[in-house]
Structures are given as structure tokens and as C-alpha cells.
Design a protein around this motif. Sequence first.
Motif, PDB file in Angstrom:
ATOM      1  N   UNK A 132       0.820  -1.216   0.000  1.00 51.50           N
ATOM      2  CA  UNK A 132       0.000   0.000   0.000  1.00 51.50           C
ATOM      3  C   UNK A 132       0.849   1.258   0.000  1.00 51.50           C
ATOM      4  N   UNK A 133       0.215   2.430  -0.221  1.00 53.91           N
ATOM      5  CA  UNK A 133       0.944   3.691  -0.051  1.00 53.91           C
ATOM      6  C   UNK A 133       1.282   3.921   1.408  1.00 53.91           C
ATOM      7  N   UNK A 171     -11.514   3.902   6.304  1.00 49.82           N
ATOM      8  CA  UNK A 171     -11.741   2.454   6.171  1.00 49.82           C
ATOM      9  C   UNK A 171     -10.544   1.731   5.575  1.00 49.82           C
ATOM     10  N   UNK A 172      -9.341   2.212   5.877  1.00 49.30           N
ATOM     11  CA  UNK A 172      -8.105   1.552   5.475  1.00 49.30           C
ATOM     12  C   UNK A 172      -7.388   1.113   6.752  1.00 49.30           C
ATOM     13  N   UNK A 191      -4.063  -2.758  18.148  1.00 51.17           N
ATOM     14  CA  UNK A 191      -5.029  -3.465  17.329  1.00 51.17           C
ATOM     15  C   UNK A 191      -5.119  -2.752  15.984  1.00 51.17           C
ATOM     16  N   UNK A 192      -5.869  -3.327  15.052  1.00 51.94           N
ATOM     17  CA  UNK A 192      -6.029  -2.686  13.751  1.00 51.94           C
ATOM     18  C   UNK A 192      -6.888  -1.435  13.909  1.00 51.94           C
ATOM     19  N   UNK A 193      -6.431  -0.335  13.326  1.00 55.02           N
ATOM     20  CA  UNK A 193      -7.092   0.956  13.429  1.00 55.02           C
ATOM     21  C   UNK A 193      -7.666   1.336  12.072  1.00 55.02           C
ATOM     22  N   UNK A 217       0.532   1.564   7.275  1.00 52.95           N
ATOM     23  CA  UNK A 217      -0.698   1.332   6.526  1.00 52.95           C
ATOM     24  C   UNK A 217      -0.606  -0.043   5.893  1.00 52.95           C
ATOM     25  N   UNK A 218      -1.707  -0.785   5.885  1.00 58.44           N
ATOM     26  CA  UNK A 218      -1.715  -2.109   5.284  1.00 58.44           C
ATOM     27  C   UNK A 218      -2.920  -2.242   4.357  1.00 58.44           C
ATOM     28  N   UNK A 219      -3.244  -3.476   3.997  1.00 56.37           N
ATOM     29  CA  UNK A 219      -4.365  -3.764   3.125  1.00 56.37           C
ATOM     30  C   UNK A 219      -5.299  -4.724   3.844  1.00 56.37           C
ATOM     31  N   UNK A 220      -6.395  -5.090   3.204  1.00 52.83           N
ATOM     32  CA  UNK A 220      -7.352  -5.993   3.822  1.00 52.83           C
ATOM     33  C   UNK A 220      -6.802  -7.414   3.942  1.00 52.83           C
ATOM     34  N   UNK A 221      -5.606  -7.674   3.417  1.00 54.79           N
ATOM     35  CA  UNK A 221      -4.965  -8.968   3.640  1.00 54.79           C
ATOM     36  C   UNK A 221      -4.590  -9.146   5.101  1.00 54.79           C
TER      37      UNK A 221
END
Length: 265
Positions: A132-133, A171-172, A191-193, A217-221
Motif C-alpha cells: 500500500x501507499x 476504512x483503510x 489493534x487494527x485501526x 498502513x496495510x491492506x485488507x490482507x
Amino acid sequence: MRSLLFPLLCLSAASLVVSCGTTVDPSEPDALVVQAYLYYGAASQTVEVVRPAPLNTSGQGRPVTDARVLLRRLPAEEDEDVHEPRVLFQPHPTVPGLYQSAPGTVTLVEGGLYQLEVDDGEQRVEATTTVPPAPEAIATEPAVPTLTLPRLTPDILDEDALTVSWGGPPDVPYLIQVSHAETDTLTFVSSILWDGPGEVLHEAFPASGLYHVCLYRSTFDLITFDRARPARRLYLAPSNVEGGFGVVAALHGTCMPTTVQRPDA
């Protein structure tokens, strides 16, 4: 930048919509469990490969020490010209089940699509993830690079010490990690934010010294798991690992050197 050496906080399936490539089947306890967190800009990448411990035990998973682990960049589009060779990971010299790339052999490209393959001679699994960016417009309250905190006591361990905010699309998934610079050990993983801001607790800074506060920053993976959940339980969670279980995700972030000052206990 460091790899995640333990799983993350688990979110319920009702609160998270993910694209999962594996049909979860607890009747297959010998399926490979793969955890790979690929960090943009890291000199070396790591992959953990285990098999679930028997359900009637309290083990953390059975390390797989004879796997062949390969990572390569795939064309993101049909007309993209990508000819990068696959990188073979080597077993870690002291940590069974952990594999690492030689420094400088993996260079992640923002927007690049990567495929991880793991084969132990009996089973082959694979997963893909996109880099991701980087996070945008990062700010902290109070401001760093210096953070003055009170003496650490049991009463304030789980209170907020630092707030991290950012811009960018909603929502990322984002993630905050804190590590002690001198010992190179993780002291905090959030945790995931999703919408921010994120709070860093006092327990992230157990003593005075230099820390790295990192926002990724990550992805939905990035399927999430409880940090204390044994590896044998990973096959009960959604997974993007085809033919097995676990998670393969890319993270792109920024680390802020932070000098923490606490009075002597």
C-alpha cells in the motif's frame, strides 16, 4: 523496521469484511500455517511457517524447518512487464520455523503485487498481497521527538501516553508499533485501526530511552489475530493463504524516533 513476531488482535467476522482465499476446515490440523508481514523499506523480510499443535495441547505450533519459501513480484496488470526473479528465503539460524531473506534481496515497490510460495514437500501453499501507499499527514499528541512521562506505576500501565493521528482515505487498516531502539525489541503493537486516531499506552515505554514509534498502513490482507492466541488456533480464523492458513500482508509506514524521559522509580 521489524517484522511482527506475534499475531495481532482478533476482530470478529461481523465487524470486518475480508476477501479470504481459504475455506476454513478445522478437520485439517496438519495444514501449513504461514505468517508473513512484509515491510516496505526493510533490509530483510521474514516468514514464519508452523503446523498447528494438537487441539488437546497448549503448544504454540510445531515449527516447519524444511520448507522452501519463495517470494516474487507479479505483474499487477496484464500488460505490465515484470521479470524479477523469485527470492529464496533461508532458515533462521536460531529460530526454528522462521525464514528470512538475505539483506538487500527483496525490494518492495509501492503498488507492487507479491506472491509468497511455501512448499515443504508434502504441501504447497501460496498467497498474494499488494504494497500500500505510506500513511499521510501523521501527527502526534503530545508532539515528539521528546516525550516526558510520569514514573511508570501499575495504575497507569494501560492509560494513554501518546495519540497518533493521520490523514488519507477512511476504512483503510493501520497499525501502530513501538520498539526500543537500543534493544531492538517490540514494546507495543496496537489493534487494527480504521479511522484513527490511535492511542499508545504507557506500557509501550517501560523506561527512559530512545524508542521508534511507527505507523503502518496495510491492506485488507491483514487478517488479525489475538496476540496471545496459540499458533494452533490460526486455522480457525479467515485466511488469505491458499491451501493453508495464516496471513500474508504488506505494510508501508513511517517511524518517528522518540526520546522518552521518565523519572527514576
